[in-house]
Design a protein around this motif. Structure first.
Motif, PDB file in Angstrom:
ATOM      1  N   LEU A 256       4.714  71.657  21.725  1.00 27.76           N
ATOM      2  CA  LEU A 256       5.759  70.722  22.134  1.00 27.76           C
ATOM      3  C   LEU A 256       7.150  71.338  21.978  1.00 27.76           C
ATOM      4  CD1 LEU A 256       4.261  67.513  20.500  1.00 27.76           C
ATOM      5  CD2 LEU A 256       4.443  67.950  22.958  1.00 27.76           C
ATOM      6  N   ASN A 257       7.333  72.093  20.916  1.00 26.97           N
ATOM      7  CA  ASN A 257       8.630  72.729  20.687  1.00 26.97           C
ATOM      8  C   ASN A 257       8.940  73.756  21.779  1.00 26.97           C
ATOM      9  OD1 ASN A 257      10.992  73.357  18.868  1.00 26.97           O
ATOM     10  ND2 ASN A 257      10.006  75.373  18.901  1.00 26.97           N
ATOM     11  N   ALA A 258       7.929  74.522  22.189  1.00 21.56           N
ATOM     12  CA  ALA A 258       8.133  75.521  23.246  1.00 21.56           C
ATOM     13  C   ALA A 258       8.471  74.848  24.576  1.00 21.56           C
ATOM     14  CB  ALA A 258       6.884  76.388  23.391  1.00 21.56           C
ATOM     15  N   ILE A 259       7.807  73.739  24.865  1.00 17.57           N
ATOM     16  CA  ILE A 259       8.110  72.994  26.097  1.00 17.57           C
ATOM     17  C   ILE A 259       9.567  72.556  26.088  1.00 17.57           C
ATOM     18  CG2 ILE A 259       7.646  70.897  27.409  1.00 17.57           C
ATOM     19  CD1 ILE A 259       4.726  71.076  26.365  1.00 17.57           C
ATOM     20  N   GLN A 260       9.999  72.009  24.954  1.00 16.68           N
ATOM     21  CA  GLN A 260      11.378  71.538  24.815  1.00 16.68           C
ATOM     22  C   GLN A 260      12.378  72.688  24.908  1.00 16.68           C
ATOM     23  OE1 GLN A 260      12.912  68.515  21.691  1.00 16.68           O
ATOM     24  NE2 GLN A 260      13.268  70.502  20.725  1.00 16.68           N
ATOM     25  N   LYS A 261      12.101  73.766  24.182  1.00 17.01           N
ATOM     26  CA  LYS A 261      13.044  74.877  24.077  1.00 17.01           C
ATOM     27  C   LYS A 261      13.251  75.595  25.406  1.00 17.01           C
ATOM     28  CE  LYS A 261      13.984  78.964  21.247  1.00 17.01           C
ATOM     29  NZ  LYS A 261      13.516  79.779  20.090  1.00 17.01           N
ATOM     30  N   TYR A 262      12.158  75.797  26.155  1.00 14.87           N
ATOM     31  CA  TYR A 262      12.245  76.574  27.392  1.00 14.87           C
ATOM     32  C   TYR A 262      12.225  75.702  28.644  1.00 14.87           C
ATOM     33  CZ  TYR A 262      11.137  80.110  23.944  1.00 14.87           C
ATOM     34  OH  TYR A 262      11.158  80.912  22.814  1.00 14.87           O
ATOM     35  N   LYS A 263      12.313  74.379  28.444  1.00  7.44           N
ATOM     36  CA  LYS A 263      12.346  73.439  29.562  1.00  7.44           C
ATOM     37  C   LYS A 263      11.219  73.715  30.561  1.00  7.44           C
ATOM     38  CE  LYS A 263      17.327  72.469  29.216  1.00  7.44           C
ATOM     39  NZ  LYS A 263      17.104  72.071  27.866  1.00  7.44           N
ATOM     40  N   ILE A 264      10.007  73.733  30.029  1.00  8.99           N
ATOM     41  CA  ILE A 264       8.818  74.043  30.826  1.00  8.99           C
ATOM     42  C   ILE A 264       8.546  72.908  31.818  1.00  8.99           C
ATOM     43  CG2 ILE A 264       6.341  74.476  30.734  1.00  8.99           C
ATOM     44  CD1 ILE A 264       8.056  76.759  29.600  1.00  8.99           C
ATOM     45  N   ALA A 265       8.215  73.295  33.058  1.00  9.60           N
ATOM     46  CA  ALA A 265       7.964  72.294  34.099  1.00  9.60           C
ATOM     47  C   ALA A 265       6.480  72.103  34.387  1.00  9.60           C
ATOM     48  CB  ALA A 265       8.685  72.690  35.383  1.00  9.60           C
ATOM     49  N   ILE A 266       5.670  73.153  34.153  1.00 11.23           N
ATOM     50  CA  ILE A 266       4.239  73.081  34.460  1.00 11.23           C
ATOM     51  C   ILE A 266       3.427  73.445  33.221  1.00 11.23           C
ATOM     52  CG2 ILE A 266       2.366  73.935  35.928  1.00 11.23           C
ATOM     53  CD1 ILE A 266       4.420  74.704  38.015  1.00 11.23           C
ATOM     54  N   LEU A 267       2.464  72.605  32.883  1.00 13.24           N
ATOM     55  CA  LEU A 267       1.530  72.895  31.802  1.00 13.24           C
ATOM     56  C   LEU A 267       0.201  73.293  32.439  1.00 13.24           C
ATOM     57  CD1 LEU A 267       2.142  69.794  29.465  1.00 13.24           C
ATOM     58  CD2 LEU A 267       3.545  71.864  29.734  1.00 13.24           C
ATOM     59  N   THR A 268      -0.260  74.513  32.163  1.00  7.80           N
ATOM     60  CA  THR A 268      -1.579  74.947  32.636  1.00  7.80           C
ATOM     61  C   THR A 268      -2.525  74.867  31.453  1.00  7.80           C
ATOM     62  OG1 THR A 268      -0.661  76.375  34.353  1.00  7.80           O
ATOM     63  CG2 THR A 268      -2.903  76.847  33.628  1.00  7.80           C
ATOM     64  N   VAL A 269      -3.478  73.923  31.517  1.00  6.86           N
ATOM     65  CA  VAL A 269      -4.271  73.578  30.331  1.00  6.86           C
ATOM     66  C   VAL A 269      -5.708  73.227  30.696  1.00  6.86           C
ATOM     67  CG1 VAL A 269      -2.280  72.713  29.037  1.00  6.86           C
ATOM     68  CG2 VAL A 269      -3.557  71.158  30.513  1.00  6.86           C
ATOM     69  N   THR A 281       1.037  61.403  18.459  1.00  6.68           N
ATOM     70  CA  THR A 281       1.971  60.516  17.746  1.00  6.68           C
ATOM     71  C   THR A 281       3.288  61.218  17.452  1.00  6.68           C
ATOM     72  OG1 THR A 281       1.032  61.204  15.615  1.00  6.68           O
ATOM     73  CG2 THR A 281       0.088  59.239  16.667  1.00  6.68           C
ATOM     74  N   ILE A 282       3.374  62.514  17.772  1.00  2.70           N
ATOM     75  CA  ILE A 282       4.590  63.275  17.469  1.00  2.70           C
ATOM     76  C   ILE A 282       5.344  63.709  18.720  1.00  2.70           C
ATOM     77  CG2 ILE A 282       3.658  64.119  15.281  1.00  2.70           C
ATOM     78  CD1 ILE A 282       3.194  66.839  16.660  1.00  2.70           C
ATOM     79  N   ALA A 283       4.754  63.497  19.910  1.00  2.00           N
ATOM     80  CA  ALA A 283       5.413  63.934  21.148  1.00  2.00           C
ATOM     81  C   ALA A 283       6.784  63.295  21.318  1.00  2.00           C
ATOM     82  CB  ALA A 283       4.530  63.618  22.352  1.00  2.00           C
TER      83      ALA A 283
END
Length: 528
Positions: A256-269, A281-283
């Motif tokens: 979650l921190n990496a998504i926030q920090k780098y403003k990620i647009a696509i999650l490949t999962v 519960t922490i998002a």
């Protein structure tokens, strides 16, 4: 639409036939743009730097006499040097063998036995972990390790790539005519992993298949680059100049921190990460509003999860799915933000040809009819190393996937089941027979069978049915710990152990897995 379905067959195949050169020719177009970001350390590398380090390492390999059909093994967690090595080995014409960094001693020994590498490239962590095994092998001529080291028995990767300055624009790459570029390990139902041979043509074809979006959006990966999903999807992004953030393993807060920090647009999962986001519960502590698309693969995602996700995160515009496998060099079908239908796994991708056949009669089926998926085309692998693969293909050269699916009148595919008995734990394949063989090595076990326990988070959990030896005193914990020591983390008996009087078998001794499924407990919670 009836019969055989064709993806776009207009694939560009360069005359040099070298996927490494194909990668570098594309990478060089993006120059100073950021290519990779280590989400844990914030280390970054631009496309031009990535190309420079790769060509430096390629020149070293060629100076050492590495040639086509020589095998270079790579065993490491996700890190920038991993991708540098991948591109360099492809470019040199050698064959890259990607070995999972969480393998047990038996599994890595088996993988090395299959590939027979001359060189092996390791991270400091994997070098320490597998040092004794690697040193004991006479077929490995050189050991190369990332980062500085005072050990004179190994070669320092950093010294190689930092002390050279090969001209990336004029460097003469190896021209190739066919040949294996990559060995990816694909689990089967009959035991340990098989080494799937992926050619340069396979990889060039795969690189031209669609991304979730044509827009210039950043993505994040947590799938290991030793896996098909992790490596093939990442290479497809790199060749098209997309910025990738990555982690070496999944940790909810770090992710979650990496998504926030780098403003990620696509999650490949894989699906479990989607489930975690739904139940997180922490998002709410992180700003992940940059996410527009979730690209999900590895196993089908339940529609209820999709609905819940979009309800919780209204900024997510698209959840697109795909269906693929190692033997097809990644994708067979895929959705994009421009072409998707909820619940499907998308349309056939370029380079593939699909037919759905009746499991018993092998008759080709039409829209809405459920049968086995068979695939061939320019992305189809070249068989398994040291294994007769003829039974894997039908008389027309189609690979028999063992998966059950259908397609609709619009050409969208829906995967509903699989013939093969592989257990899918978080998109990892777990062969029941491998665990059964190990269980039978326990002195207190008379007979054993392994099945899949459905689980909301992981998809399926391996669960063992055990018949004890007469008067044996063995507990569930004893059995679980016995297996833990012998297998990779995803193969552990996370579903637990059930002690039974007998294993249901046919008169010929084959386990009746249908009856095992009927014996499964109704457990509400995951044993993760």
């Amino acid at each position: 639409m009836n019969g055989i379905i064709y993806g776009d067959q207009n694939i560009f195949l360069p005359s040099h036939g070298n996927f490494g050169r194909y990668l570098l020719d594309n990478i060089l177009k993006f120059k100073d743009k950021i290519a990779l970001i280590n989400g844990a350390s914030d280390e970054k590398i631009t496309f031009i730097e990535l190309a420079q380090r790769a060509v430096n390492f390629t020149s070293y390999l060629k100076e050492q006499g590495v040639k086509q059909n020589d095998v270079v093994a790579l065993c490491s967690e996700n890190r920038i040097e991993f991708m540098v090595t991948v591109i360099a080995v492809f470019s040199s014409g050698a064959t890259l063998a990607c070995i999972n960094n969480t393998y047990s001693d038996d599994e890595i020994t088996h993988s090395l036995d299959i590939a027979k590498p001359k060189y092996i490239v390791l991270s400091p962590v994997t070098h320490q972990k597998y040092d004794k095994i690697i040193k004991s092998r006479k077929d490995i001529e050189k050991i190369i390790v990332f980062e500085n080291t005072k050990n004179t028995d190994i070669i320092n990767f950093d010294d190689i790539v930092s002390k050279r300055n090969v001209d990336v624009n004029t460097y003469k790459h190896v021209d190739l005519k066919g040949g294996t570029a990559l060995i990816l390990y694909s689990s089967g139902t009959t035991g340990l992993a098989k080494g799937a041979k992926i050619t340069h043509t396979n990889l060039i074809t795969s690189a031209q298949q669609p991304l979730p979006s044509t827009r210039d959006l950043s993505t994040i990966f947590v799938a290991p680059w030793s896996s098909t999903m992790g490596l093939i999807c990442s290479l497809r992004e790199i060749v098209k100049g997309k910025t990738i953030a990555f982690l070496s393993r999944f940790n909810e807060r770090h992710y979650l921190n990496a998504i926030q920090k780098y403003k990620i647009a696509i999650l490949t999962v894989a699906p479990p990460v989607v489930v975690i986001l739904c139940k997180s519960t922490i998002a709410k502590e992180y700003d992940i509003s940059s996410v527009e698309i979730i690209h999900c693969g590895g196993a089908p995602l339940n529609k209820s999860v999709i609905t819940e996700l979009k309800s919780k995160y209204p900024h997510i515009k698209y959840l697109v799915q795909g269906y693929g496998m190692t033997e097809a060099t990644g994708s067979i079908t895929a959705e994009t933000e421009d072409e998707f239908k909820e619940g499907s796994v998308g349309k056939i991708v370029p380079g593939n040809i699909i037919k759905i056949v009746d499991v018993e009669t092998r008759k080709i089926l039409g829209p809405g009819q459920t049968g086995e998926v068979c695939v061939k085309g320019a992305a189809q692998f070249d068989g398994y190393i040291g294994k007769d693969s003829k039974d894997e293909f039908d008389e027309d050269g189609f690979y028999k996937t063992g998966d059950i699916a259908y397609y609709d009148e619009d050409g969208y595919f829906y995967v509903v089941d699989r013939i093969k008995e592989l257990i899918k734990y978080k998109a990892w394949q777990v062969p029941p027979s491998e665990l059964e063989d190990l269980l039978l090595q326990h002195p207190a076990v008379k007979d054993a069978a392994v099945s899949a326990l459905p689980d909301v988070l992981a998809g399926e959990l391996p669960i063992a049915f055990i018949v004890k030896q007469p008067n044996a005193k063995v507990t569930e914990r004893d059995v679980v710990e016995f297996i833990d020591k012998k297998v990779s983390p995803w193969k552990r008996l996370r579903g637990g152990v059930i002690f039974v009087q007998e294993i249901p078998r046919t008169s010929s001794g084959k386990i009746i897995r249908r009856k095992l499924r009927e014996m499964l407990p109704k457990l509400p919670a995951s044993k993760l």
